[in-house]
Enzyme design. Sequence first.
Site, short mmCIF file in Angstrom:
data_model
loop_
_atom_site.label_atom_id
_atom_site.label_comp_id
_atom_site.label_asym_id
_atom_site.label_seq_id
_atom_site.Cartn_x
_atom_site.Cartn_y
_atom_site.Cartn_z
N GLU A 95 0.83 -1.20 0.00
CA GLU A 95 0.00 0.00 0.00
C GLU A 95 0.87 1.25 0.00
O GLU A 95 2.01 1.24 0.46
CB GLU A 95 -0.90 0.02 1.23
CG GLU A 95 -1.97 -1.06 1.18
CD GLU A 95 -2.85 -1.07 2.41
OE1 GLU A 95 -4.04 -1.37 2.28
OE2 GLU A 95 -2.36 -0.77 3.52
N CYS A 119 7.61 -4.58 15.19
CA CYS A 119 7.25 -3.72 16.32
C CYS A 119 5.84 -4.09 16.80
O CYS A 119 4.96 -4.38 15.98
CB CYS A 119 7.30 -2.25 15.91
SG CYS A 119 8.93 -1.77 15.30
N CYS A 122 2.58 -2.13 15.41
CA CYS A 122 2.52 -1.84 13.98
C CYS A 122 1.85 -2.97 13.22
O CYS A 122 2.22 -4.14 13.36
CB CYS A 122 3.94 -1.62 13.46
SG CYS A 122 4.01 -1.42 11.67
N CYS A 336 -0.08 6.93 7.25
CA CYS A 336 1.24 6.31 7.20
C CYS A 336 1.42 5.52 8.48
O CYS A 336 0.94 5.91 9.53
CB CYS A 336 2.31 7.38 7.19
SG CYS A 336 2.74 7.98 5.58
#
Length: 365
Positions: A95, A119, A122, A336
């Site tokens: 993406e 992480c 995430c 983001c």
Amino acid sequence: MEPDPRVNLVGRPVRQIRELLGDHVDRLYRAQQVGHWIVHRDATGFDEMTNLPLEMRRELDRRFRVADPTVLDERRSADGSVKVLFGLADGCSIEAVAMPDDGKLTLCLSSQAGCAVGCTFCVTGALGAGRNLTPDEIVGQYRVLRRGAGTVPDRVNIVFMGMGEPLLNTRHLGTALEVLGERVSPKRITVSTSGIIPGIRWLAGLDRRPKLAVSLNAPDQSRRAQLMPIATRYPLDELFEVLHAFPLERGRRITFEYVLIRAFNDAVDDARTVAKLIRGIPAKVNVIPLNEDAEHFPDLHRPDDATVDRFGATLRDAGLTVTVRWSKGLDVDAACGQLKGRHQGSSPQQRDGHLDAASSPGREE
Ligand code: SAH
Ligand code: SF4
């Protein structure tokens, strides 16, 4: 479907396109023209190159192609940001996001089809390792997003804050940066890293260096290692040694990203510790309230707005420049750092984005 045997010219600098085309054009300036069409004008095929003779265009089309990743899905959010899901030739999906803001366009690109760093906060990390993207796949995201933005904005910023750890893919990132650098000034390109020390050294050695952003996310080694397993391998003290030595052009700063997680790293004292840690480095801090994800990390939450404001204010009081990034496009998960390559479940999981690549930047495929 048989793979297309023709050589893709996307993701190559003009000098390389000139070399590749040398034997297939009557005069060298023709090859230069083709390079210009692809790199500077985002041409999508030879038929657009109307200043080339028709027969030459046909001949080139038999041997070469100008191909971008396929757009599988596109979602627009109320604030104007657009998230695009791309399909790659081997079935992987990635993406990228275009975020228009005040006459500027920021493009958030992916560097890998997943992330081995893992992480805990995430979504990309939760999906696991994915392969390194090739230069055409990286530059292709830029080309497609930019075309989709309609009117050509005079200012484009590129941030490598999409899927993956760019500094575990230094070889292909390096080529992509060279190509993107022909269009966009390196001072408008930012590479964000979880703190891959060999990769930061590699970046420091580049002639046309993009800006560096480091995901700090915690005020101390122990909490950082809880969030980011990579911190065990590249501890905070060693990371800061390298950051202190990082060459910065006049006026440039290192950006520190700090994802704020409720009751974990959001205390006023934590902000003070962060300010001390960064002292001596020309820096700005990008505070990002956590994008929650009930499926992948149900126990992590974003702090309330007052806590976020207080954290930012404490950093400011300590003399730092601070921006709080209330993620754009939350209604389509377009932010983001929240990219998940939704269709990834069905795609091949090649594991060449593994962590061992970190010790030899420049050698991974
Ligand atoms: N791998 C690189 C770049 C991609 S992640 C890196 O870690 O820097 C880009 C940014 O998104 C990082 O600063 C990361 O900390 C942030 N991020 C990841 N998951 C997030 C989440 N759930 N909420 C808010 N920010 C997140
Ligand atoms: Fe990878 Fe960055 Fe996500 Fe960490 S925050 S898992 S390094 S993409």
